[in-house]
Design a protein around this motif. Structure first.
Motif, PDB file in Angstrom:
ATOM      1  N   ASN A 102     -19.958 -44.342 148.463  1.00  0.00           N
ATOM      2  CA  ASN A 102     -20.494 -43.545 147.286  1.00  0.00           C
ATOM      3  C   ASN A 102     -19.165 -43.630 146.264  1.00  0.00           C
ATOM      4  N   LEU A 103     -19.517 -43.620 144.851  1.00  0.00           N
ATOM      5  CA  LEU A 103     -18.550 -43.473 143.860  1.00  0.00           C
ATOM      6  C   LEU A 103     -18.230 -41.860 143.574  1.00  0.00           C
ATOM      7  N   PRO A 104     -17.079 -41.537 143.539  1.00  0.00           N
ATOM      8  CA  PRO A 104     -16.875 -40.054 143.457  1.00  0.00           C
ATOM      9  C   PRO A 104     -17.411 -39.506 142.197  1.00  0.00           C
ATOM     10  N   GLU A 105     -17.928 -40.400 141.435  1.00  0.00           N
ATOM     11  CA  GLU A 105     -18.852 -39.502 140.079  1.00  0.00           C
ATOM     12  C   GLU A 105     -20.232 -39.155 140.602  1.00  0.00           C
ATOM     13  N   GLU A 106     -20.521 -39.770 141.643  1.00  0.00           N
ATOM     14  CA  GLU A 106     -22.108 -39.606 142.217  1.00  0.00           C
ATOM     15  C   GLU A 106     -22.063 -38.171 142.738  1.00  0.00           C
ATOM     16  N   GLU A 107     -21.248 -37.314 143.233  1.00  0.00           N
ATOM     17  CA  GLU A 107     -21.042 -36.000 143.300  1.00  0.00           C
ATOM     18  C   GLU A 107     -22.223 -35.525 144.473  1.00  0.00           C
ATOM     19  N   TYR A 108     -22.115 -36.349 145.461  1.00  0.00           N
ATOM     20  CA  TYR A 108     -23.017 -35.609 146.571  1.00  0.00           C
ATOM     21  C   TYR A 108     -22.463 -34.537 147.487  1.00  0.00           C
ATOM     22  N   GLY A 109     -22.884 -33.372 148.028  1.00  0.00           N
ATOM     23  CA  GLY A 109     -22.474 -32.352 149.051  1.00  0.00           C
ATOM     24  C   GLY A 109     -22.920 -32.783 150.108  1.00  0.00           C
ATOM     25  N   GLY A 110     -22.310 -32.373 151.176  1.00  0.00           N
ATOM     26  CA  GLY A 110     -22.618 -32.558 152.568  1.00  0.00           C
ATOM     27  C   GLY A 110     -22.497 -33.961 153.105  1.00  0.00           C
ATOM     28  N   SER A 111     -23.157 -34.212 154.029  1.00  0.00           N
ATOM     29  CA  SER A 111     -23.135 -35.442 154.895  1.00  0.00           C
ATOM     30  C   SER A 111     -21.825 -35.684 155.632  1.00  0.00           C
ATOM     31  N   ASP A 112     -21.253 -34.626 156.084  1.00  0.00           N
ATOM     32  CA  ASP A 112     -20.091 -34.839 156.885  1.00  0.00           C
ATOM     33  C   ASP A 112     -20.637 -35.530 158.317  1.00  0.00           C
ATOM     34  N   VAL A 113     -19.626 -36.083 159.100  1.00  0.00           N
ATOM     35  CA  VAL A 113     -20.092 -37.017 160.220  1.00  0.00           C
ATOM     36  C   VAL A 113     -19.531 -36.023 161.340  1.00  0.00           C
ATOM     37  N   PHE A 114     -20.480 -35.582 162.303  1.00  0.00           N
ATOM     38  CA  PHE A 114     -20.116 -34.961 163.587  1.00  0.00           C
ATOM     39  C   PHE A 114     -20.073 -35.561 164.693  1.00  0.00           C
ATOM     40  N   PHE A 115     -19.189 -35.250 165.592  1.00  0.00           N
ATOM     41  CA  PHE A 115     -18.890 -35.873 166.882  1.00  0.00           C
ATOM     42  C   PHE A 115     -19.155 -35.160 168.107  1.00  0.00           C
ATOM     43  N   ARG A 116     -19.589 -35.346 169.031  1.00  0.00           N
ATOM     44  CA  ARG A 116     -19.813 -34.686 170.456  1.00  0.00           C
ATOM     45  C   ARG A 116     -18.428 -34.966 171.111  1.00  0.00           C
ATOM     46  N   THR A 149     -13.957 -42.845 152.387  1.00  0.00           N
ATOM     47  CA  THR A 149     -13.520 -42.346 153.619  1.00  0.00           C
ATOM     48  C   THR A 149     -14.096 -43.570 154.660  1.00  0.00           C
ATOM     49  N   ALA A 150     -13.248 -43.948 155.654  1.00  0.00           N
ATOM     50  CA  ALA A 150     -13.694 -44.666 156.541  1.00  0.00           C
ATOM     51  C   ALA A 150     -13.227 -44.227 157.924  1.00  0.00           C
ATOM     52  N   ILE A 151     -14.030 -44.376 158.675  1.00  0.00           N
ATOM     53  CA  ILE A 151     -13.967 -44.017 160.159  1.00  0.00           C
ATOM     54  C   ILE A 151     -14.053 -44.892 161.250  1.00  0.00           C
ATOM     55  N   ILE A 152     -13.498 -45.091 162.067  1.00  0.00           N
ATOM     56  CA  ILE A 152     -13.676 -46.091 163.160  1.00  0.00           C
ATOM     57  C   ILE A 152     -13.678 -45.426 164.450  1.00  0.00           C
ATOM     58  N   HIS A 153     -14.635 -45.676 165.217  1.00  0.00           N
ATOM     59  CA  HIS A 153     -14.800 -44.950 166.481  1.00  0.00           C
ATOM     60  C   HIS A 153     -15.674 -45.894 167.508  1.00  0.00           C
ATOM     61  N   LEU A 154     -15.595 -45.329 168.824  1.00  0.00           N
ATOM     62  CA  LEU A 154     -16.343 -46.170 169.769  1.00  0.00           C
ATOM     63  C   LEU A 154     -17.778 -45.933 169.468  1.00  0.00           C
ATOM     64  N   GLY A 155     -18.513 -47.049 169.667  1.00  0.00           N
ATOM     65  CA  GLY A 155     -20.021 -47.014 169.347  1.00  0.00           C
ATOM     66  C   GLY A 155     -20.728 -46.002 170.531  1.00  0.00           C
ATOM     67  N   ALA A 156     -20.011 -45.952 171.659  1.00  0.00           N
ATOM     68  CA  ALA A 156     -20.785 -45.053 172.773  1.00  0.00           C
ATOM     69  C   ALA A 156     -20.695 -43.490 172.435  1.00  0.00           C
ATOM     70  N   HIS A 157     -19.670 -43.208 171.461  1.00  0.00           N
ATOM     71  CA  HIS A 157     -19.524 -41.740 171.019  1.00  0.00           C
ATOM     72  C   HIS A 157     -20.368 -41.253 170.378  1.00  0.00           C
ATOM     73  N   ARG A 158     -21.263 -40.090 170.800  1.00  0.00           N
ATOM     74  CA  ARG A 158     -22.437 -39.501 170.123  1.00  0.00           C
ATOM     75  C   ARG A 158     -21.869 -39.125 168.948  1.00  0.00           C
ATOM     76  N   HIS A 159     -22.669 -39.214 167.797  1.00  0.00           N
ATOM     77  CA  HIS A 159     -22.258 -38.732 166.511  1.00  0.00           C
ATOM     78  C   HIS A 159     -23.633 -38.877 165.601  1.00  0.00           C
ATOM     79  N   GLY A 160     -23.596 -38.366 164.494  1.00  0.00           N
ATOM     80  CA  GLY A 160     -24.540 -38.072 163.408  1.00  0.00           C
ATOM     81  C   GLY A 160     -23.849 -37.525 162.158  1.00  0.00           C
ATOM     82  N   SER A 161     -25.033 -37.439 161.161  1.00  0.00           N
ATOM     83  CA  SER A 161     -24.350 -36.808 159.897  1.00  0.00           C
ATOM     84  C   SER A 161     -25.067 -35.450 159.644  1.00  0.00           C
ATOM     85  N   LEU A 162     -24.392 -34.688 158.918  1.00  0.00           N
ATOM     86  CA  LEU A 162     -25.031 -33.534 158.450  1.00  0.00           C
ATOM     87  C   LEU A 162     -25.756 -33.774 157.262  1.00  0.00           C
ATOM     88  N   PRO A 163     -26.993 -33.022 156.807  1.00  0.00           N
ATOM     89  CA  PRO A 163     -27.677 -33.386 155.750  1.00  0.00           C
ATOM     90  C   PRO A 163     -26.903 -33.413 154.659  1.00  0.00           C
TER      91      PRO A 163
END
Length: 168
Positions: A102-116, A149-163
């Motif tokens: 996303n571009l900064p001017e698109e101004e979305y809120g939320g969508s944080d990434v969570f990991f277990r 933002t870029a996140i690199i992680h193990l594919g097997a690490h359970r994760h998702g995104s918040l709304p």
């Protein structure tokens, strides 16, 4: 729409495109495919091998499956339901790179990434990488996923995104 024939990027998302000239239904735009391959060769493989050397065997990371996902924070008020979050899952990869394009001017809120939580045999766990105020009780945590933002992680690490909570 552009008229470019595409298929869903995966079973969890309805909107986005596959960026691989070897996959049926992908968008085979050669300069884009070449850019993706360059990112994989110069960044993803070396960083993944460095960070997860105990998890990546010889040539485990040679194949890739690159795609985009499009989310929409306005669909709560629209008649057409679009993707607004990504449910908890594991990826079918050794290493995953997520990039918020996303571009900064698109101004979305939320969508944080969570990991277990992800315990390891050598004593460290995924909770070692999260700030104290972003850790979950299971040892996981949440990462702010702002534009660029870029996140690199193990594919097997359970994760998702918040709304997505806001679209301006």
């Amino acid at each position: 729409t552009s008229g470019i024939p595409t298929r869903r990027p995966n079973g969890m998302n309805r909107y986005g495109v596959i960026l691989d000239s070897n996959v049926h239904g992908a968008v085979p735009v050669q300069p884009l495919v070449e850019a993706v391959e360059e990112i994989i060769d110069r960044i993803v493989r070396p960083v993944g091998r460095m960070l997860f050397q105990d998890r990546i065997g010889c040539e485990d990371d040679m194949d890739y499956y690159a795609f985009t996902i499009s989310y929409d924070g306005t669909s709560a008020s629209s008649t057409q339901s679009k993707d607004m979050e990504l449910k908890e899952h594991r990826d079918a990869s050794v290493v995953t790179l997520n990039i918020n394009l996303n571009l900064p001017e698109e101004e979305y809120g939320g969508s944080d990434v969570f990991f277990r939580g992800y315990p390891a045999a050598d004593g460290w766990s995924s909770s070692d990488f999260f700030a104290e105020n972003s850790r979950d009780e299971d040892g996981g945590g949440t990462v702010s996923f702002s534009p660029g933002t870029a996140i690199i992680h193990l594919g097997a690490h359970r994760h998702g995104s918040l709304p997505i909570t806001t679209a301006y």
